[in-house]
Design a protein around this motif. Sequence first.
Motif, PDB file in Angstrom:
ATOM      1  N   ALA A  19       5.151   1.041   1.875  1.00  0.00           N
ATOM      2  CA  ALA A  19       6.476   1.550   1.500  1.00  0.00           C
ATOM      3  C   ALA A  19       6.758   2.854   2.246  1.00  0.00           C
ATOM      4  CB  ALA A  19       6.554   1.769  -0.011  1.00  0.00           C
ATOM      5  N   GLU A  29       0.050  12.280   1.778  1.00  0.00           N
ATOM      6  CA  GLU A  29      -0.765  11.180   1.242  1.00  0.00           C
ATOM      7  C   GLU A  29      -1.987  11.771   0.541  1.00  0.00           C
ATOM      8  OE1 GLU A  29      -1.022   7.685   0.832  1.00  0.00           O
ATOM      9  OE2 GLU A  29      -2.938   8.335  -0.007  1.00  0.00           O
ATOM     10  N   LYS A  30      -2.155  11.329  -0.702  1.00  0.00           N
ATOM     11  CA  LYS A  30      -3.214  11.878  -1.558  1.00  0.00           C
ATOM     12  C   LYS A  30      -4.631  11.597  -1.030  1.00  0.00           C
ATOM     13  CE  LYS A  30      -4.323  11.360  -6.470  1.00  0.00           C
ATOM     14  NZ  LYS A  30      -3.802  10.795  -7.714  1.00  0.00           N
ATOM     15  N   GLN A  31      -4.801  10.408  -0.449  1.00  0.00           N
ATOM     16  CA  GLN A  31      -6.154   9.996  -0.065  1.00  0.00           C
ATOM     17  C   GLN A  31      -6.385  10.160   1.435  1.00  0.00           C
ATOM     18  OE1 GLN A  31      -7.655   6.426  -2.180  1.00  0.00           O
ATOM     19  NE2 GLN A  31      -5.548   6.210  -2.886  1.00  0.00           N
ATOM     20  N   ARG A  90      -8.358   3.632   3.074  1.00  0.00           N
ATOM     21  CA  ARG A  90      -8.687   3.638   1.649  1.00  0.00           C
ATOM     22  C   ARG A  90      -8.440   2.223   1.102  1.00  0.00           C
ATOM     23  NH1 ARG A  90      -4.158   1.907   1.477  1.00  0.00           N
ATOM     24  NH2 ARG A  90      -2.232   2.735   0.596  1.00  0.00           N
ATOM     25  N   ILE A  97      -5.534  -3.000  -3.359  1.00  0.00           N
ATOM     26  CA  ILE A  97      -5.437  -4.461  -3.460  1.00  0.00           C
ATOM     27  C   ILE A  97      -4.021  -4.871  -3.022  1.00  0.00           C
ATOM     28  CG2 ILE A  97      -4.662  -4.579  -5.880  1.00  0.00           C
ATOM     29  CD1 ILE A  97      -7.328  -6.834  -4.235  1.00  0.00           C
ATOM     30  N   GLY A  98      -3.852  -6.158  -2.632  1.00  0.00           N
ATOM     31  CA  GLY A  98      -2.525  -6.620  -2.208  1.00  0.00           C
ATOM     32  C   GLY A  98      -2.580  -7.148  -0.783  1.00  0.00           C
ATOM     33  N   SER A 106      -2.285 -10.451   0.555  1.00  0.00           N
ATOM     34  CA  SER A 106      -1.553 -11.616   1.050  1.00  0.00           C
ATOM     35  C   SER A 106      -0.099 -11.198   1.245  1.00  0.00           C
ATOM     36  CB  SER A 106      -1.693 -12.729   0.016  1.00  0.00           C
ATOM     37  OG  SER A 106      -0.598 -13.574   0.053  1.00  0.00           O
ATOM     38  N   ARG A 115      -6.360  -4.509   3.222  1.00  0.00           N
ATOM     39  CA  ARG A 115      -5.316  -3.488   3.215  1.00  0.00           C
ATOM     40  C   ARG A 115      -5.774  -2.147   3.777  1.00  0.00           C
ATOM     41  NH1 ARG A 115      -1.099  -3.707  -0.325  1.00  0.00           N
ATOM     42  NH2 ARG A 115      -0.756  -1.551   0.309  1.00  0.00           N
ATOM     43  N   VAL A 148       0.954  15.499  -4.199  1.00  0.00           N
ATOM     44  CA  VAL A 148       2.142  16.113  -4.801  1.00  0.00           C
ATOM     45  C   VAL A 148       1.836  16.437  -6.261  1.00  0.00           C
ATOM     46  CG1 VAL A 148       4.531  15.706  -5.522  1.00  0.00           C
ATOM     47  CG2 VAL A 148       3.754  14.934  -3.272  1.00  0.00           C
ATOM     48  N   TYR A 179       0.989   3.140  -7.162  1.00  0.00           N
ATOM     49  CA  TYR A 179       0.485   3.276  -8.533  1.00  0.00           C
ATOM     50  C   TYR A 179       0.474   4.743  -8.992  1.00  0.00           C
ATOM     51  CZ  TYR A 179      -0.875  -1.499  -7.472  1.00  0.00           C
ATOM     52  OH  TYR A 179      -0.842  -2.815  -7.098  1.00  0.00           O
ATOM     53  N   VAL A 191       4.792   9.062  -8.688  1.00  0.00           N
ATOM     54  CA  VAL A 191       4.966  10.514  -8.765  1.00  0.00           C
ATOM     55  C   VAL A 191       6.264  10.919  -9.468  1.00  0.00           C
ATOM     56  CG1 VAL A 191       5.291  12.602  -7.392  1.00  0.00           C
ATOM     57  CG2 VAL A 191       3.460  11.015  -6.805  1.00  0.00           C
ATOM     58  N   ASN A 223       6.076  -0.044  -4.906  1.00  0.00           N
ATOM     59  CA  ASN A 223       5.551  -0.265  -6.249  1.00  0.00           C
ATOM     60  C   ASN A 223       6.092   0.691  -7.297  1.00  0.00           C
ATOM     61  OD1 ASN A 223       3.785  -2.419  -5.997  1.00  0.00           O
ATOM     62  ND2 ASN A 223       2.277  -1.355  -7.248  1.00  0.00           N
ATOM     63  N   GLY A 250       4.312  -8.023  -3.798  1.00  0.00           N
ATOM     64  CA  GLY A 250       4.220  -6.555  -3.795  1.00  0.00           C
ATOM     65  C   GLY A 250       4.564  -5.889  -2.476  1.00  0.00           C
ATOM     66  N   VAL A 251       3.881  -6.271  -1.404  1.00  0.00           N
ATOM     67  CA  VAL A 251       4.102  -5.591  -0.122  1.00  0.00           C
ATOM     68  C   VAL A 251       5.492  -5.934   0.423  1.00  0.00           C
ATOM     69  CG1 VAL A 251       3.309  -5.415   2.272  1.00  0.00           C
ATOM     70  CG2 VAL A 251       1.648  -5.414   0.397  1.00  0.00           C
TER      71      VAL A 251
HETATM   72  C1  LIG Z   1      -4.439  -7.475  -8.925  1.00  0.00           C
HETATM   73  C2  LIG Z   1      -3.354  -7.260  -7.909  1.00  0.00           C
HETATM   74  C3  LIG Z   1      -3.257  -8.104  -6.798  1.00  0.00           C
HETATM   75  C4  LIG Z   1      -2.240  -7.914  -5.859  1.00  0.00           C
HETATM   76  N1  LIG Z   1      -2.109  -8.794  -4.819  1.00  0.00           N
HETATM   77  C5  LIG Z   1      -1.069  -8.671  -3.960  1.00  0.00           C
HETATM   78  C6  LIG Z   1      -0.908  -9.577  -2.868  1.00  0.00           C
HETATM   79  O1  LIG Z   1      -1.689 -10.498  -2.665  1.00  0.00           O
HETATM   80  N2  LIG Z   1       0.141  -9.363  -2.026  1.00  0.00           N
HETATM   81  C7  LIG Z   1       1.027  -8.332  -2.193  1.00  0.00           C
HETATM   82  O2  LIG Z   1       1.971  -8.202  -1.414  1.00  0.00           O
HETATM   83  N3  LIG Z   1       0.877  -7.440  -3.198  1.00  0.00           N
HETATM   84  C8  LIG Z   1      -0.140  -7.586  -4.081  1.00  0.00           C
HETATM   85  N4  LIG Z   1      -0.304  -6.654  -5.075  1.00  0.00           N
HETATM   86  C9  LIG Z   1       0.620  -5.527  -5.134  1.00  0.00           C
HETATM   87  C10 LIG Z   1       0.284  -4.431  -4.094  1.00  0.00           C
HETATM   88  O3  LIG Z   1      -0.930  -3.809  -4.446  1.00  0.00           O
HETATM   89  C11 LIG Z   1       1.372  -3.361  -4.088  1.00  0.00           C
HETATM   90  O4  LIG Z   1       2.616  -3.929  -4.339  1.00  0.00           O
HETATM   91  C12 LIG Z   1       1.479  -2.625  -2.755  1.00  0.00           C
HETATM   92  O5  LIG Z   1       0.268  -1.978  -2.453  1.00  0.00           O
HETATM   93  C13 LIG Z   1       2.621  -1.621  -2.828  1.00  0.00           C
HETATM   94  O6  LIG Z   1       2.646  -0.800  -1.669  1.00  0.00           O
HETATM   95  P1  LIG Z   1       3.205   0.687  -1.790  1.00  0.00           P
HETATM   96  O7  LIG Z   1       3.318   1.198  -0.404  1.00  0.00           O
HETATM   97  O8  LIG Z   1       4.374   0.715  -2.683  1.00  0.00           O
HETATM   98  O9  LIG Z   1       2.046   1.476  -2.577  1.00  0.00           O
HETATM   99  P2  LIG Z   1       0.518   1.763  -2.191  1.00  0.00           P
HETATM  100  O10 LIG Z   1       0.028   0.789  -1.206  1.00  0.00           O
HETATM  101  O11 LIG Z   1      -0.202   1.867  -3.493  1.00  0.00           O
HETATM  102  O12 LIG Z   1       0.570   3.187  -1.483  1.00  0.00           O
HETATM  103  C14 LIG Z   1       0.921   4.351  -2.207  1.00  0.00           C
HETATM  104  C15 LIG Z   1       0.216   5.563  -1.632  1.00  0.00           C
HETATM  105  O13 LIG Z   1       0.673   6.745  -2.315  1.00  0.00           O
HETATM  106  C16 LIG Z   1      -0.402   7.637  -2.453  1.00  0.00           C
HETATM  107  N5  LIG Z   1      -0.160   8.573  -3.570  1.00  0.00           N
HETATM  108  C17 LIG Z   1      -0.229   8.297  -4.913  1.00  0.00           C
HETATM  109  N6  LIG Z   1       0.022   9.408  -5.632  1.00  0.00           N
HETATM  110  C18 LIG Z   1       0.254  10.405  -4.743  1.00  0.00           C
HETATM  111  C19 LIG Z   1       0.541  11.800  -4.869  1.00  0.00           C
HETATM  112  N7  LIG Z   1       0.632  12.410  -6.084  1.00  0.00           N
HETATM  113  N8  LIG Z   1       0.709  12.544  -3.745  1.00  0.00           N
HETATM  114  C20 LIG Z   1       0.605  11.962  -2.504  1.00  0.00           C
HETATM  115  N9  LIG Z   1       0.326  10.643  -2.328  1.00  0.00           N
HETATM  116  C21 LIG Z   1       0.160   9.881  -3.425  1.00  0.00           C
HETATM  117  C22 LIG Z   1      -1.588   6.725  -2.728  1.00  0.00           C
HETATM  118  O14 LIG Z   1      -2.817   7.366  -2.404  1.00  0.00           O
HETATM  119  C23 LIG Z   1      -1.300   5.507  -1.836  1.00  0.00           C
HETATM  120  O15 LIG Z   1      -1.984   5.537  -0.611  1.00  0.00           O
HETATM  121  C24 LIG Z   1      -1.314  -6.842  -6.021  1.00  0.00           C
HETATM  122  C25 LIG Z   1      -1.427  -5.993  -7.119  1.00  0.00           C
HETATM  123  C26 LIG Z   1      -2.429  -6.204  -8.061  1.00  0.00           C
HETATM  124  C27 LIG Z   1      -2.502  -5.274  -9.232  1.00  0.00           C
END
Ligand SMILES: Cc1cc2nc3c(=O)[nH]c(=O)nc-3n(C[C@H](O)[C@H](O)[C@H](O)COP(=O)(O)OP(=O)(O)OC[C@H]3O[C@@H](n4cnc5c(N)ncnc54)[C@H](O)[C@@H]3O)c2cc1C
Length: 414
Positions: free
Chosen positions: A16, A35-37, A41, A44-45, A47, A105, A129, A164, A167, A293, A305-306
């Motif tokens: 995202a 980015e926190k990490q 890193r 999960i996610g 496919s 991932r 943050v 997850y 923020v 997310n 999700g992705v």
């Molecule tokens: C069991 C399970 C299985 C899944 N399988 C799939 C799948 O097969 N395919 C799919 O598309 N999706 C899947 N998902 C969903 C997928 O994990 C998420 O939808 C996807 O990672 C969302 O991407 P994102 O960029 O929104 O967030 P993320 O990939 O979680 O990235 C967010 C980033 O923000 C950072 N962050 C958090 N808090 C702070 C802060 N305070 N300050 C700075 N940085 C911060 C984190 O460290 C992280 O790196 C699954 C979810 C679950 C629970």
Amino acid sequence: MNTEKVDVLVIGAGPAGTVAASIVNKAGFSVKIVEKQRFPRFVIGESLLPRCMEALTEAGFVEAVTEKGFQEKYGAKFVKNGMICDYLFADQFTEGWNQTWQVPRAEFDKTLADTVEKMGVPVSYETTVTDIVFNGSDSVTTVEDVQGNPSKIAARFIIDGSGYGRVIPRLFKLDRPSNLPPRKALFAHTVDLKRSLVDEPNRITIVVHKPGVWIWVIPFSNGITSLGFVGNPEFFKQYEGSTEEQLRALIAAEPYLSERFKDVEFVFEPRVLESWSSTTDKFYGDGFVLTGNVTEFLDPVFSSGVTLATVSSQLAAHLVIRTLNGETVDWNKEYMEQMMQGVNTFRSYVMAWYEGTLDTIFFSDRQDPQIKKMICSVLAGYVWDLNNPYVKNHGTALHKLARTIELTELVGKM
Ligand SMILES: Cc1cc2nc3c(=O)[nH]c(=O)nc-3n(C[C@H](O)[C@H](O)[C@H](O)COP(=O)(O)OP(=O)(O)OC[C@H]3O[C@@H](n4cnc5c(N)ncnc54)[C@H](O)[C@@H]3O)c2cc1C
């Protein structure tokens, strides 16, 4: 304390955050990701869906991802009691991509983050943050490094892609409970030596284990396969011991997998995730937008999700650019309603999956090929194509179809 100034601050370097940062950067605005990490890193996610390719293309990421040689994905296979239903993305109603990837991932997200950095967007890792103060649409964000040293970033707009971490919803109490019941996943990466005997690697397999309990099998190009059981938390209570003992017992209990994954080596101690569904009141506010997310995450079953993360960021980035250029944006109509169209379509499919309605459709030997193509488009992530009746009427079409199949089968038996 020094205050750094940017046009747009992006929180999170997941799909995202990086998609949004790339598009805003290309429009000539100064962007920074915190980015926190430290990357790579684990998250999960793994496919992806073909629809996310459009966002990855606009962000300029496809070439870098292709070079990594991730496993190509051409479809999804559903399995139940020896019955098989294969969906191939090439055979779909909506015009679009018929291919995507199955990705570890950690590596995929690092590829996106490295690429956006090469495009000129600074990414500050291990920077969390902790606070945001808005003054109209301008904001001052406090971040902390790993030693706990604070610093400040002033921005004209914030894109929250913190996944997850949630923020902005957490800081400003925007969270709301999801209308989906809590679910749990137990999963691991496995050294899948017997893959070639059983499965095609170029699609994911979803196995119906028991009513409401299913398994994902996601092969990667490096010989590792991701394997996860998902169900209501009660179901898992009958399995005791360490997470490894529990996962081995679950594998032994599933005939479709027991031979292939018997004594398989786990790459890490199997992990548990629970109660991931969440939502927020509003996906935007004065000077900020939530993407990925942080907006709403439903359920892993259709790998949405992705795709929702990248598509929401693509759309949000364009609206942020227009806002910064002084145009008026109707965020409710142009962002929230658009995103809810996609989220609600997936929600209907997730609910139909857990009710068993989709089992009736997937495993019927009377599937209409034209309707199968329409459902395939949803499984490919084309949930904004209102020309598709199985998108437009997502709340009713599946139930009507399942009822028709049941009646036809009943009549056939008479
Ligand atoms: C069991 C399970 C299985 C899944 N399988 C799939 C799948 O097969 N395919 C799919 O598309 N999706 C899947 N998902 C969903 C997928 O994990 C998420 O939808 C996807 O990672 C969302 O991407 P994102 O960029 O929104 O967030 P993320 O990939 O979680 O990235 C967010 C980033 O923000 C950072 N962050 C958090 N808090 C702070 C802060 N305070 N300050 C700075 N940085 C911060 C984190 O460290 C992280 O790196 C699954 C979810 C679950 C629970």
